[in-house]
Design a protein around this motif. Structure first.
Motif, short mmCIF file in Angstrom:
data_model
loop_
_atom_site.label_atom_id
_atom_site.label_comp_id
_atom_site.label_asym_id
_atom_site.label_seq_id
_atom_site.Cartn_x
_atom_site.Cartn_y
_atom_site.Cartn_z
N ARG A 183 -6.03 -0.19 9.67
CA ARG A 183 -5.83 -1.18 8.62
C ARG A 183 -6.90 -2.27 8.57
O ARG A 183 -7.31 -2.68 7.47
CB ARG A 183 -4.43 -1.80 8.73
CG ARG A 183 -3.35 -0.85 8.20
CD ARG A 183 -1.98 -1.38 8.45
NE ARG A 183 -1.68 -1.43 9.89
CZ ARG A 183 -0.49 -1.70 10.38
NH1 ARG A 183 0.51 -1.99 9.57
NH2 ARG A 183 -0.28 -1.71 11.68
N MET B 140 0.85 -1.21 0.00
CA MET B 140 0.00 0.00 0.00
C MET B 140 0.87 1.23 0.00
O MET B 140 1.85 1.33 0.74
CB MET B 140 -0.88 0.01 1.25
CG MET B 140 -1.84 1.17 1.33
SD MET B 140 -3.36 0.88 0.43
CE MET B 140 -4.28 -0.04 1.66
N ILE B 141 0.49 2.18 -0.83
CA ILE B 141 1.16 3.49 -0.78
C ILE B 141 0.08 4.53 -0.48
O ILE B 141 -1.04 4.44 -0.98
CB ILE B 141 1.92 3.80 -2.09
CG1 ILE B 141 2.68 5.12 -1.94
CG2 ILE B 141 0.99 3.85 -3.31
CD1 ILE B 141 3.80 5.30 -2.94
N VAL B 142 0.43 5.49 0.37
CA VAL B 142 -0.51 6.55 0.72
C VAL B 142 -0.16 7.78 -0.09
O VAL B 142 1.02 8.12 -0.23
CB VAL B 142 -0.40 6.90 2.23
CG1 VAL B 142 -1.39 8.02 2.59
CG2 VAL B 142 -0.64 5.67 3.09
N HIS C 161 1.71 1.03 -8.91
CA HIS C 161 1.25 0.69 -7.57
C HIS C 161 -0.07 -0.07 -7.67
O HIS C 161 -0.99 0.36 -8.35
CB HIS C 161 1.08 1.95 -6.72
CG HIS C 161 2.36 2.70 -6.53
ND1 HIS C 161 3.34 2.27 -5.67
CD2 HIS C 161 2.84 3.82 -7.12
CE1 HIS C 161 4.36 3.11 -5.72
NE2 HIS C 161 4.11 4.05 -6.59
N ARG D 94 -9.55 4.12 -1.20
CA ARG D 94 -8.57 3.09 -1.58
C ARG D 94 -8.93 2.59 -2.97
O ARG D 94 -10.08 2.21 -3.21
CB ARG D 94 -8.57 1.93 -0.60
CG ARG D 94 -7.35 1.01 -0.82
CD ARG D 94 -7.53 -0.33 -0.19
NE ARG D 94 -8.65 -1.06 -0.80
CZ ARG D 94 -9.08 -2.24 -0.38
NH1 ARG D 94 -8.52 -2.81 0.66
NH2 ARG D 94 -10.10 -2.84 -0.98
N TRP E 158 4.05 2.26 5.88
CA TRP E 158 3.53 2.54 4.55
C TRP E 158 4.25 3.77 3.98
O TRP E 158 4.32 4.81 4.64
CB TRP E 158 2.04 2.87 4.58
CG TRP E 158 1.15 1.68 4.71
CD1 TRP E 158 1.50 0.38 4.58
CD2 TRP E 158 -0.25 1.71 4.99
NE1 TRP E 158 0.39 -0.43 4.77
CE2 TRP E 158 -0.69 0.36 5.01
CE3 TRP E 158 -1.18 2.72 5.21
CZ2 TRP E 158 -2.01 0.02 5.26
CZ3 TRP E 158 -2.49 2.38 5.45
CH2 TRP E 158 -2.91 1.04 5.48
#
Ligand SMILES: [Mn+2]
Length: 345
Positions: free
Chosen positions: A98, A1-3, A81, A148, A30
């Motif tokens: 999460r 996961m990338i924020v 991603h 998301r 993250w």
């Protein structure tokens, strides 16, 4: 996961810092991609540090403000991603969220529910006003503060971006918010219209619940009376959103005599869960954090009466605000009619 997140107001860098610090503390490692516009990248880097944070200049994007979201999300997907989480820069994380995401597969588009007072809630009106054939009905409006996405949402994001760049939408964005009809108010009204349309009815959607999963602070009762009371039994929501006026923009200079509206906003923000959670990082932020402590006397009084409980101390003002808003709605004193059209002043 990338924020990923974005900011274009130099005064709001503090919100970015709080988001990064709270992500680090609550969800671990993250990576965070921060897009900035109208902000010096070097200055932002100095404040945010480079521990898992990458800064990008967003001046080349076609859009600004909240309209950048689909452009940034598609760019992240294009870079390979597989799972991207958008989080607004006015959100602070109170504890690990999460599990709320892990419960849903990558094909599910996750976002959040709009606050308690969002007008004309749901997709039906928005889908219809945009002229799309309805494919399902979302009973609440989507709030795009947290989203998301995965590559399976690429078509949805492309279509969303196309509409945000359309003339119809852009012309309305140039006008003040109170002159815009409901389906053209902001990016999330367009997203809600699309998710309700036949074209995207097949995209599974999960909206994080307001009050339980995310506190939507928009006015004193955006995080509503009922939601606050429920928290006593179910625990504090892990995500806290400072929608609308920003807590760090207020202080002792906002007196009752100078500006009643700002004073009212100062009171609820001083008593907000956002300020309470932000206050945990007082010693780490490196910017003025006085606003995280109640300083106006009514705010100090509510804080003392509720023994500093971060959700209950804002309850008296939330009750007052609920009564005022309910009466205004009953007598029809609202900006929009039932069709989401602006009521002439
Ligand atoms: Mn926001």
């Amino acid at each position: 996961m990338i924020v990923c997140t974005y900011e274009d107001r130099p005064t709001a860098l503090i919100g970015l810092k709080l988001l990064v610090l709270s992500l680090r503390r609550c969800v671990g490692d993250w990576p965070v991609m921060v897009f900035v516009r109208n902000i010096d990248v070097g200055e932002a880097r100095e404040l945010l540090g480079d521990d898992g944070v990458e800064l990008r200049d967003a001046n080349d994007l076609n859009s600004a403000g909240w309209n950048v979201k689909p452009a940034i999300l598609t760019r992240m997907l294009d870079e390979g991603h597989g799972r991207v989480l958008w989080v607004d820069s006015d959100i602070v994380v109170a504890h690990d969220f999460r599990p709320l995401l892990d419960a849903h597969g990558d094909e599910v588009f996750v976002a959040t529910q709009e606050h308690r007072w969002g007008m004309c809630p749901g997709s039906r009106l928005r889908t219809g006003k945009w002229g799309f054939e309805a494919g399902r009905e979302l009973p609440v409006t989507v709030n795009s503060g947290v989203m998301r996405v995965s590559p399976s949402h690429r078509d949805l994001l492309d279509r969303w971006m196309e509409l945000l760049e359309s003339n119809e939408y852009a012309q309305m964005q140039a006008r003040p918010w109170y002159e815009r009809p409901a389906h053209l108010l902001s990016d999330q009204d367009v997203l809600t219209a699309l998710l309700g349309s036949a074209e995207f009815a097949g995209v599974p959607v999960h909206l994080l619940r307001r009050g339980r999963d995310i506190a939507q602070h928009h006015g004193p009762s955006g995080f509503s009376v009922g939601e606050r009371l429920a928290v006593l039994f179910k625990g504090t929501p892990p995500l806290v959103h400072c929608q609308g006026p920003k807590a760090w923009d207020y202080g002792p200079g906002d007196t009752l005599g100078r500006d009643k509206r700002r004073y009212y906003e100062r009171l609820y923000l001083e008593l907000s869960l956002y300020s309470a959670v932000a206050g945990r990082y007082r010693d780490e932020v490196g910017l003025p954090m006085d606003w995280t402590r109640p300083s106006a006397w009514p705010a100090r009084l509510c804080h003392a009466l509720m023994l500093g409980q971060p959700v209950l101390r804002g309850l008296p003002l939330a009750v007052f605000d609920t009564v005022v808003k309910s009466v205004r709605r009953m007598v029809g004193r609202t900006h929009w009619d039932r069709d989401g059209e602006v009521v002439a002043a």
